[in-house]
Structure formats: structure tokens, C-alpha cells
Design a protein around this motif. Structure first.
Motif, PDB file in Angstrom:
ATOM      1  N   ALA A   1      27.827  12.074  -0.721  1.00 57.47           N
ATOM      2  CA  ALA A   1      27.875  13.359  -0.043  1.00 57.47           C
ATOM      3  C   ALA A   1      28.185  14.513  -0.774  1.00 57.47           C
ATOM      4  O   ALA A   1      27.278  15.711  -0.574  1.00 57.47           O
ATOM      5  CB  ALA A   1      28.839  13.474   1.040  1.00 57.47           C
ATOM      6  N   THR A   2      28.868  14.371  -1.931  1.00 58.71           N
ATOM      7  CA  THR A   2      29.215  15.486  -2.843  1.00 58.71           C
ATOM      8  C   THR A   2      28.575  15.142  -4.271  1.00 58.71           C
ATOM      9  O   THR A   2      29.041  16.265  -5.053  1.00 58.71           O
ATOM     10  CB  THR A   2      30.869  15.340  -3.133  1.00 58.71           C
ATOM     11  OG1 THR A   2      31.325  14.075  -3.594  1.00 58.71           O
ATOM     12  CG2 THR A   2      31.652  15.707  -1.682  1.00 58.71           C
ATOM     13  N   TRP A   3      27.626  14.469  -4.568  1.00 59.67           N
ATOM     14  CA  TRP A   3      27.327  14.406  -5.879  1.00 59.67           C
ATOM     15  C   TRP A   3      26.666  15.685  -6.346  1.00 59.67           C
ATOM     16  O   TRP A   3      26.871  15.971  -7.667  1.00 59.67           O
ATOM     17  CB  TRP A   3      25.870  13.400  -5.730  1.00 59.67           C
ATOM     18  CG  TRP A   3      25.390  12.939  -6.921  1.00 59.67           C
ATOM     19  CD1 TRP A   3      24.337  13.184  -7.664  1.00 59.67           C
ATOM     20  CD2 TRP A   3      25.925  12.116  -7.874  1.00 59.67           C
ATOM     21  NE1 TRP A   3      24.203  12.758  -8.760  1.00 59.67           N
ATOM     22  CE2 TRP A   3      25.223  11.798  -9.062  1.00 59.67           C
ATOM     23  CE3 TRP A   3      27.182  11.499  -7.682  1.00 59.67           C
ATOM     24  CZ2 TRP A   3      25.563  11.108 -10.174  1.00 59.67           C
ATOM     25  CZ3 TRP A   3      27.520  10.618  -9.039  1.00 59.67           C
ATOM     26  CH2 TRP A   3      26.727  10.324 -10.147  1.00 59.67           C
ATOM     27  N   SER A   4      25.796  16.510  -5.363  1.00 63.25           N
ATOM     28  CA  SER A   4      25.351  17.578  -5.980  1.00 63.25           C
ATOM     29  C   SER A   4      26.326  18.911  -6.091  1.00 63.25           C
ATOM     30  O   SER A   4      26.068  19.630  -7.121  1.00 63.25           O
ATOM     31  CB  SER A   4      24.492  18.408  -5.074  1.00 63.25           C
ATOM     32  OG  SER A   4      24.824  18.633  -3.934  1.00 63.25           O
ATOM     33  N   ARG A   5      27.455  18.659  -5.902  1.00 61.18           N
ATOM     34  CA  ARG A   5      28.538  19.742  -6.166  1.00 61.18           C
ATOM     35  C   ARG A   5      29.571  19.208  -7.114  1.00 61.18           C
ATOM     36  O   ARG A   5      30.722  19.981  -7.510  1.00 61.18           O
ATOM     37  CB  ARG A   5      29.440  19.885  -4.767  1.00 61.18           C
ATOM     38  CG  ARG A   5      28.560  20.513  -3.927  1.00 61.18           C
ATOM     39  CD  ARG A   5      29.114  20.987  -2.775  1.00 61.18           C
ATOM     40  NE  ARG A   5      29.951  20.153  -1.815  1.00 61.18           N
ATOM     41  CZ  ARG A   5      29.454  19.301  -0.844  1.00 61.18           C
ATOM     42  NH1 ARG A   5      28.428  18.898  -0.512  1.00 61.18           N
ATOM     43  NH2 ARG A   5      30.330  18.246  -0.470  1.00 61.18           N
ATOM     44  N   MET A   6      29.480  18.157  -7.623  1.00 55.20           N
ATOM     45  CA  MET A   6      30.345  17.334  -8.747  1.00 55.20           C
ATOM     46  C   MET A   6      30.132  18.204  -9.950  1.00 55.20           C
ATOM     47  O   MET A   6      29.055  18.645 -10.196  1.00 55.20           O
ATOM     48  CB  MET A   6      30.291  15.887  -8.803  1.00 55.20           C
ATOM     49  CG  MET A   6      30.812  15.052  -7.788  1.00 55.20           C
ATOM     50  SD  MET A   6      30.651  13.185  -7.896  1.00 55.20           S
ATOM     51  CE  MET A   6      31.098  12.611  -6.530  1.00 55.20           C
ATOM     52  N   THR A   7      31.316  17.960 -10.814  1.00 52.94           N
ATOM     53  CA  THR A   7      30.910  18.831 -12.404  1.00 52.94           C
ATOM     54  C   THR A   7      29.920  17.396 -13.011  1.00 52.94           C
ATOM     55  O   THR A   7      30.251  16.489 -12.480  1.00 52.94           O
ATOM     56  CB  THR A   7      32.016  18.788 -13.166  1.00 52.94           C
ATOM     57  OG1 THR A   7      32.878  17.557 -12.971  1.00 52.94           O
ATOM     58  CG2 THR A   7      33.072  19.867 -12.271  1.00 52.94           C
ATOM     59  N   PRO A   8      29.311  18.152 -14.004  1.00 51.60           N
ATOM     60  CA  PRO A   8      28.540  17.052 -14.771  1.00 51.60           C
ATOM     61  C   PRO A   8      29.648  15.912 -15.278  1.00 51.60           C
ATOM     62  O   PRO A   8      29.077  14.812 -15.449  1.00 51.60           O
ATOM     63  CB  PRO A   8      28.005  18.098 -15.958  1.00 51.60           C
ATOM     64  CG  PRO A   8      27.792  19.192 -15.235  1.00 51.60           C
ATOM     65  CD  PRO A   8      29.116  19.430 -14.373  1.00 51.60           C
ATOM     66  N   ALA A   9      30.633  16.355 -15.595  1.00 52.09           N
ATOM     67  CA  ALA A   9      31.624  15.258 -16.321  1.00 52.09           C
ATOM     68  C   ALA A   9      32.033  14.156 -15.384  1.00 52.09           C
ATOM     69  O   ALA A   9      31.973  13.132 -15.771  1.00 52.09           O
ATOM     70  CB  ALA A   9      32.857  15.963 -16.829  1.00 52.09           C
ATOM     71  N   LYS A  10      32.210  14.646 -13.970  1.00 54.13           N
ATOM     72  CA  LYS A  10      32.727  13.783 -12.943  1.00 54.13           C
ATOM     73  C   LYS A  10      31.486  12.999 -12.383  1.00 54.13           C
ATOM     74  O   LYS A  10      31.596  11.490 -12.470  1.00 54.13           O
ATOM     75  CB  LYS A  10      33.034  14.610 -11.722  1.00 54.13           C
ATOM     76  CG  LYS A  10      33.359  13.802 -10.564  1.00 54.13           C
ATOM     77  CD  LYS A  10      34.705  12.764 -10.689  1.00 54.13           C
ATOM     78  CE  LYS A  10      35.128  12.175  -9.411  1.00 54.13           C
ATOM     79  NZ  LYS A  10      36.133  11.266  -9.599  1.00 54.13           N
ATOM     80  N   ARG A  11      30.293  13.487 -12.743  1.00 52.05           N
ATOM     81  CA  ARG A  11      28.950  12.479 -12.193  1.00 52.05           C
ATOM     82  C   ARG A  11      28.857  11.564 -13.581  1.00 52.05           C
ATOM     83  O   ARG A  11      28.583  10.312 -13.261  1.00 52.05           O
ATOM     84  CB  ARG A  11      27.798  13.304 -12.257  1.00 52.05           C
ATOM     85  CG  ARG A  11      27.864  14.003 -10.917  1.00 52.05           C
ATOM     86  CD  ARG A  11      26.444  14.915 -10.552  1.00 52.05           C
ATOM     87  NE  ARG A  11      25.937  15.723 -11.450  1.00 52.05           N
ATOM     88  CZ  ARG A  11      26.039  16.851 -11.513  1.00 52.05           C
ATOM     89  NH1 ARG A  11      26.833  17.431 -10.526  1.00 52.05           N
ATOM     90  NH2 ARG A  11      25.854  17.783 -12.671  1.00 52.05           N
ATOM     91  N   ALA A  12      29.000  12.031 -14.704  1.00 51.53           N
ATOM     92  CA  ALA A  12      29.028  11.189 -15.821  1.00 51.53           C
ATOM     93  C   ALA A  12      29.896   9.989 -15.962  1.00 51.53           C
ATOM     94  O   ALA A  12      29.680   8.723 -15.995  1.00 51.53           O
ATOM     95  CB  ALA A  12      28.937  12.050 -17.289  1.00 51.53           C
ATOM     96  N   PHE A  13      31.013   9.996 -15.502  1.00 46.46           N
ATOM     97  CA  PHE A  13      32.190   9.165 -15.248  1.00 46.46           C
ATOM     98  C   PHE A  13      31.828   7.976 -14.333  1.00 46.46           C
ATOM     99  O   PHE A  13      31.848   7.001 -14.470  1.00 46.46           O
ATOM    100  CB  PHE A  13      33.531   9.962 -15.122  1.00 46.46           C
ATOM    101  CG  PHE A  13      34.577   8.633 -14.851  1.00 46.46           C
ATOM    102  CD1 PHE A  13      35.120   8.102 -15.731  1.00 46.46           C
ATOM    103  CD2 PHE A  13      34.963   8.508 -13.478  1.00 46.46           C
ATOM    104  CE1 PHE A  13      36.181   7.411 -15.578  1.00 46.46           C
ATOM    105  CE2 PHE A  13      35.861   7.688 -13.264  1.00 46.46           C
ATOM    106  CZ  PHE A  13      36.473   6.838 -14.234  1.00 46.46           C
TER     107      PHE A  13
ATOM    108  N   SER B   1      20.683  11.481 -11.094  1.00 45.76           N
ATOM    109  CA  SER B   1      21.280  10.711  -9.734  1.00 45.76           C
ATOM    110  C   SER B   1      20.718   9.188  -9.893  1.00 45.76           C
ATOM    111  O   SER B   1      19.842   8.916 -10.286  1.00 45.76           O
ATOM    112  CB  SER B   1      20.383  11.128  -8.410  1.00 45.76           C
ATOM    113  OG  SER B   1      21.016  10.370  -7.321  1.00 45.76           O
ATOM    114  N   PRO B   2      21.711   8.462  -9.561  1.00 49.72           N
ATOM    115  CA  PRO B   2      21.649   6.777  -9.571  1.00 49.72           C
ATOM    116  C   PRO B   2      20.778   6.335  -8.355  1.00 49.72           C
ATOM    117  O   PRO B   2      20.403   5.147  -8.256  1.00 49.72           O
ATOM    118  CB  PRO B   2      22.808   6.369  -9.731  1.00 49.72           C
ATOM    119  CG  PRO B   2      23.823   7.334  -8.804  1.00 49.72           C
ATOM    120  CD  PRO B   2      23.017   8.687  -9.139  1.00 49.72           C
ATOM    121  N   CYS B   3      20.670   7.331  -7.494  1.00 49.32           N
ATOM    122  CA  CYS B   3      19.880   6.760  -6.168  1.00 49.32           C
ATOM    123  C   CYS B   3      18.665   6.056  -6.495  1.00 49.32           C
ATOM    124  O   CYS B   3      17.850   6.427  -7.128  1.00 49.32           O
ATOM    125  CB  CYS B   3      19.271   8.119  -5.360  1.00 49.32           C
ATOM    126  SG  CYS B   3      18.791   7.640  -3.531  1.00 49.32           S
TER     127      CYS B   3
END
Length: 62
Positions: free
Chosen positions: A36-48, A10-12
Motif C-alpha cells: 500500500a505504501t510502496w510508491s510513497r517510500m523512500t528509494p532507500a526503504k524500497r531497496a532495503f 516494483s517486485p510485483c
């Protein structure tokens, strides 16, 4: 044996204040929806999103 939940990067930075003009967090550069949706995102979406944060934060500093 209990399975362990993998740690999600997380970038928090615990500076949770929204910039009213850009609608981005002044601490991490994410939108409210992304936070709000960070923990439910796919790893690829978070990486992007992580690849965009440096530019977002630079815009906030202007």
C-alpha cells in the motif's frame, strides 16, 4: 514541457494473493502495508525491502 515521473522499481508479479499464515503476498513477498505504501517510500526503504524478498519468498515455499 511536462516533467516525467520516474519509474519506481516494483517486485510485483501480478500474483496478488496473501498467505494467511505469514501475511505476505505469495507473488512478491511484501506485506499489505508495504504494498500500500510502496510508491510513497523512500528509494532507500524500497531497496532495503527488495533485499529481504528472496528470503521471504523462500519461507513461503516451505
Amino acid at each position: 514541457m511536462l516533467s516525467q515521473t520516474p519509474t519506481i522499481q516494483s517486485p510485483c508479479k501480478l500474483i496478488c494473493e496473501m498467505d494467511l499464515t505469514s501475511a505476505l503476498c505469495k507473488g512478491c513477498g511484501r506485506t499489505r502495508e508495504e504494498i500500500a505504501t510502496w510508491s510513497r517510500m523512500t528509494p532507500a526503504k524500497r531497496a532495503f525491502i527488495m533485499t529481504e524478498l528472496e528470503d521471504r519468498m523462500a519461507e513461503l515455499d516451505k
